[in-house]
Design a protein around this motif. Structure first.
Motif, PDB file in Angstrom:
ATOM      1  N   PHE A  45       0.735  -1.123  -0.025  1.00  0.00           N
ATOM      2  CA  PHE A  45       0.274   0.183  -0.030  1.00  0.00           C
ATOM      3  C   PHE A  45       0.913   1.067  -0.208  1.00  0.00           C
ATOM      4  N   GLY A  46       2.167   1.066   0.075  1.00  0.00           N
ATOM      5  CA  GLY A  46       3.102   2.352   0.157  1.00  0.00           C
ATOM      6  C   GLY A  46       4.548   1.646   0.313  1.00  0.00           C
ATOM      7  N   GLU A  47       5.464   2.652   0.485  1.00  0.00           N
ATOM      8  CA  GLU A  47       6.809   2.191   0.759  1.00  0.00           C
ATOM      9  C   GLU A  47       7.414   2.775   2.106  1.00  0.00           C
ATOM     10  N   PHE A  48       8.510   2.056   2.401  1.00  0.00           N
ATOM     11  CA  PHE A  48       8.801   2.299   3.880  1.00  0.00           C
ATOM     12  C   PHE A  48      10.279   2.759   3.898  1.00  0.00           C
ATOM     13  N   ASN A  49      10.778   3.818   4.487  1.00  0.00           N
ATOM     14  CA  ASN A  49      12.100   4.308   4.491  1.00  0.00           C
ATOM     15  C   ASN A  49      12.489   4.296   6.189  1.00  0.00           C
ATOM     16  N   THR A  73      15.084   8.059  11.892  1.00  0.00           N
ATOM     17  CA  THR A  73      14.243   8.517  10.894  1.00  0.00           C
ATOM     18  C   THR A  73      13.290   7.571  10.287  1.00  0.00           C
ATOM     19  N   SER A  74      12.084   7.724  10.147  1.00  0.00           N
ATOM     20  CA  SER A  74      11.508   6.597   9.292  1.00  0.00           C
ATOM     21  C   SER A  74      10.297   7.533   8.264  1.00  0.00           C
ATOM     22  N   LYS A  75      10.077   7.134   7.320  1.00  0.00           N
ATOM     23  CA  LYS A  75       9.029   7.767   6.231  1.00  0.00           C
ATOM     24  C   LYS A  75       8.246   6.594   5.568  1.00  0.00           C
ATOM     25  N   LEU A  76       6.744   6.496   5.599  1.00  0.00           N
ATOM     26  CA  LEU A  76       6.032   5.870   4.858  1.00  0.00           C
ATOM     27  C   LEU A  76       5.315   6.692   3.856  1.00  0.00           C
ATOM     28  N   HIS A  77       5.605   6.320   2.609  1.00  0.00           N
ATOM     29  CA  HIS A  77       5.266   7.190   1.551  1.00  0.00           C
ATOM     30  C   HIS A  77       4.449   6.823   0.214  1.00  0.00           C
ATOM     31  N   LEU A  82      -4.174   7.425  -1.982  1.00  0.00           N
ATOM     32  CA  LEU A  82      -5.611   7.459  -1.639  1.00  0.00           C
ATOM     33  C   LEU A  82      -6.599   7.748  -2.523  1.00  0.00           C
ATOM     34  N   GLY A  83      -6.271   7.035  -3.812  1.00  0.00           N
ATOM     35  CA  GLY A  83      -7.424   7.426  -4.867  1.00  0.00           C
ATOM     36  C   GLY A  83      -7.364   9.010  -5.422  1.00  0.00           C
ATOM     37  N   GLY A  84      -6.310   9.358  -6.396  1.00  0.00           N
ATOM     38  CA  GLY A  84      -6.427  10.826  -6.576  1.00  0.00           C
ATOM     39  C   GLY A  84      -5.574  11.610  -5.775  1.00  0.00           C
ATOM     40  N   ALA A  85      -5.167  11.213  -4.623  1.00  0.00           N
ATOM     41  CA  ALA A  85      -4.258  11.886  -3.834  1.00  0.00           C
ATOM     42  C   ALA A  85      -3.090  10.814  -3.085  1.00  0.00           C
ATOM     43  N   SER A  86      -1.937  11.438  -2.544  1.00  0.00           N
ATOM     44  CA  SER A  86      -0.966  10.676  -2.291  1.00  0.00           C
ATOM     45  C   SER A  86      -0.389  11.419  -0.941  1.00  0.00           C
ATOM     46  N   LEU A  87      -0.026  10.323  -0.067  1.00  0.00           N
ATOM     47  CA  LEU A  87       0.146  10.649   1.478  1.00  0.00           C
ATOM     48  C   LEU A  87       1.473  10.154   1.773  1.00  0.00           C
ATOM     49  N   GLY A 100       2.724  14.785   8.508  1.00  0.00           N
ATOM     50  CA  GLY A 100       1.812  14.207   7.394  1.00  0.00           C
ATOM     51  C   GLY A 100       1.990  15.261   6.163  1.00  0.00           C
ATOM     52  N   GLU A 101       2.015  14.443   4.950  1.00  0.00           N
ATOM     53  CA  GLU A 101       2.400  15.361   3.694  1.00  0.00           C
ATOM     54  C   GLU A 101       1.465  14.747   2.752  1.00  0.00           C
ATOM     55  N   LEU A 102       0.123  15.806   2.448  1.00  0.00           N
ATOM     56  CA  LEU A 102      -0.864  15.275   1.678  1.00  0.00           C
ATOM     57  C   LEU A 102      -0.800  16.125   0.111  1.00  0.00           C
ATOM     58  N   MET A 103      -0.692  15.517  -0.923  1.00  0.00           N
ATOM     59  CA  MET A 103      -0.614  15.993  -2.011  1.00  0.00           C
ATOM     60  C   MET A 103      -1.519  15.662  -3.152  1.00  0.00           C
ATOM     61  N   MET A 104      -2.170  16.580  -3.874  1.00  0.00           N
ATOM     62  CA  MET A 104      -3.327  16.159  -4.630  1.00  0.00           C
ATOM     63  C   MET A 104      -3.586  17.453  -5.664  1.00  0.00           C
ATOM     64  N   ASN A 105      -3.410  17.206  -6.829  1.00  0.00           N
ATOM     65  CA  ASN A 105      -3.410  18.245  -8.201  1.00  0.00           C
ATOM     66  C   ASN A 105      -2.443  19.307  -8.087  1.00  0.00           C
ATOM     67  N   GLY A 106      -1.377  18.908  -7.759  1.00  0.00           N
ATOM     68  CA  GLY A 106      -0.437  19.952  -7.606  1.00  0.00           C
ATOM     69  C   GLY A 106      -0.391  20.832  -6.450  1.00  0.00           C
ATOM     70  N   GLN A 107      -1.184  20.484  -5.392  1.00  0.00           N
ATOM     71  CA  GLN A 107      -1.406  21.160  -4.119  1.00  0.00           C
ATOM     72  C   GLN A 107      -0.915  20.414  -3.065  1.00  0.00           C
ATOM     73  N   ARG A 108      -0.468  20.963  -1.956  1.00  0.00           N
ATOM     74  CA  ARG A 108       0.049  20.099  -0.685  1.00  0.00           C
ATOM     75  C   ARG A 108      -0.348  20.725   0.432  1.00  0.00           C
ATOM     76  N   LEU A 109      -0.532  19.721   1.315  1.00  0.00           N
ATOM     77  CA  LEU A 109      -0.918  20.151   2.838  1.00  0.00           C
ATOM     78  C   LEU A 109      -0.083  19.482   3.631  1.00  0.00           C
ATOM     79  N   VAL A 110       0.543  20.188   4.583  1.00  0.00           N
ATOM     80  CA  VAL A 110       1.589  19.826   5.450  1.00  0.00           C
ATOM     81  C   VAL A 110       1.111  20.132   7.029  1.00  0.00           C
ATOM     82  N   VAL A 111       1.278  18.890   7.909  1.00  0.00           N
ATOM     83  CA  VAL A 111       0.826  19.346   9.350  1.00  0.00           C
ATOM     84  C   VAL A 111       2.033  18.296  10.022  1.00  0.00           C
ATOM     85  N   ARG A 112       2.556  19.131  10.863  1.00  0.00           N
ATOM     86  CA  ARG A 112       3.792  18.631  11.600  1.00  0.00           C
ATOM     87  C   ARG A 112       3.769  19.017  13.091  1.00  0.00           C
TER      88      ARG A 112
END
Length: 438
Positions: free
Chosen positions: A207-211, A232-236, A240-245, A273-285
């Motif tokens: 369902f994704g890749e892990f670092n 450090t870890s990243k699940l990337h 999400l169907g039209g979006a990437s997290l 968390g980093e949510l990307m969709m249609n060239g737009q991005r939302l970051v919450v940290r």
């Protein structure tokens, strides 16, 4: 770079031309020579180029011949005819919160890479990068000198395509740009762990890749670390169907070798968390005892960031980029504060070479325990000569003018008193520069 790329081609062409007089060549021989040159160019050209983040070496990369020269640089000059050359509100948290266009220092990162493929199909890379960014405004507190020289920022080796079931799994070790993620218009690296260590990336979980990596912070560009470490870890690339997290989880700690004794028992963590969709991005940290990096290890500090950024191609010639961010910082002393910033950059391409940008920036720093609010604004107009018609096209020659003001009701304390110092600075700057990544 062009000369480096053409060297193996020149040698190959020379060997072909040396085997028979050029004037005696038939059309078929010339066509064959042209095809051979194109094949060699294809081997030299590659998607393996410079990135601000760690390079992900794909298992099916076409291995280029020779050394790959890549990098990022911006150099030029700026004439300031007012109080300050650049515009910033004191205490800003969100990077270059008033905006980076016409409002940043110069420097560059220069990278050499070599890709190798073993007989069994494993793909290796070796990468060296030096940078040149030292500037008087970036001196460490208390420093009396700055050498302005080159620093080794990368020297690592990595390998991928080791396992048939996990062809993209990449192992690395050495010194690297690590987990370096940023928003562009305010040049803010909101998660960064550049350092030395090792780990793996791109473990396919379905369902994704892990670092996962273990890194140590470099000791002032020396060979060793300074006693600060992070897991450090990243699940990337979670679809999400039209979006990437992407999800980040990082943990920081120190050894007894750390110079700051009050940080030896401090532990830190980050969640983002980093949510990307249609060239737009939302970051919450969120960070505990940390802000941008788990290396921070600042006791009794909490940071919370929300940021949105994106890009719109409004028409074939008109485009628009933006970033808006809020960040709060709670610290042990009386400098708890929040930073609000917005940066807007509309652009218009007159043709495939000439474009005009206007960048508008505003930053506000609101202190909780001090009755003070710091504000800064700027407007930059930039006339550009570019490699291509898009806002991201580089190289670029840039001729710009920046106008702005920073009004700081709190700009620190006087040396031996609790007296609050203030500042009110105007900026009128004109400059000429180039910017390129390659």
């Amino acid at each position: 770079m062009k000369h480096l790329k053409l060297l193996p081609i020149t040698l190959a062409v020379g060997s072909v031309l040396g085997s028979a007089p050029l004037l005696a060549a038939t059309d078929a021989e010339i066509d064959a020579l042209t095809q051979r040159i194109q094949e060699l160019e294809k081997k030299v050209e590659t998607d393996y180029v410079y990135q601000q983040q760690s390079i992900d070496l794909p298992p099916d990369v076409e291995v280029p011949k020779g050394i790959i020269f890549s990098g990022y640089a911006r150099y030029g000059n700026a004439y300031a005819s007012s109080d300050e050359r650049m515009v910033n509100a004191y205490g800003a948290l969100n990077g270059n919160a008033t905006g980076r266009l016409g409002n940043e220092n110069y420097g560059g990162e220069f990278q050499l890479g070599k890709v190798l493929k073993s007989d069994k199909g494993a793909v290796w890379d070796l990468v060296l990068m030096v940078d040149h960014y030292q500037d008087r405004t970036w001196w460490e507190a208390g420093s009396t000198e700055a050498d302005g020289g080159l620093n080794v920022k990368k020297m690592y080796a990595g390998v991928t395509n080791l396992f048939e079931s996990q062809p993209s799994l990449y192992f690395w070790g050495g010194r690297d740009f690590h987990q370096r993620t940023a928003t562009d218009l305010n040049d803010y690296f909101w998660v960064t762990h550049d350092g030395q260590g090792g780990g793996f990336k791109n473990l396919d979980l379905g369902f994704g890749e892990f670092n996962l990596s273990f890194v140590g912070q470099v000791d002032d560009d020396m060979v060793g670390d300074n006693g600060r470490y992070a897991i450090t870890s990243k699940l990337h690339d979670i679809d999400l169907g039209g979006a990437s997290l992407n999800i980040y989880a990082n943990y920081g700690f120190a050894s007894d070798t750390i110079e700051e004794r009050d940080s030896r028992d401090v532990k830190s963590y980050q969640l983002a968390g980093e949510l990307m969709m249609n060239g737009q991005r939302l970051v919450v940290r969120y960070g505990d005892n940390a802000k941008d990096s788990a290396f921070d290890l600042v006791d009794d500090e909490q940071a919370f960031l929300v940021s949105v950024d994106g890009f719109y191609q409004v028409t074939p010639k008109a485009s628009f980029a933006y970033v808006a961010a809020y960040q709060s910082l709670d610290v042990a002393d009386d400098q708890d504060r929040s930073n609000y910033n917005i940066n807007l950059r509309p652009g218009y391409a007159w043709d495939d070479v000439n474009s005009t940008w206007v960048e508008l920036g505003y930053s506000l720093v609101d202190y909780d325990k001090i009755d003070a609010t710091n504000k800064a604004w700027k407007v930059t107009v930039s006339q550009n000569i570019t490699f291509g018609p898009f806002m991201s096209s580089r190289p670029m020659l840039r001729f710009y003018a920046t106008f702005g003001n920073s009004d700081n009701e709190f700009a620190g304390y006087a040396d031996d008193e609790v007296t609050i110092t203030t500042s009110d600075n105007d900026t009128v700057t004109v400059g000429a520069m180039f910017e390129a990544w390659w």
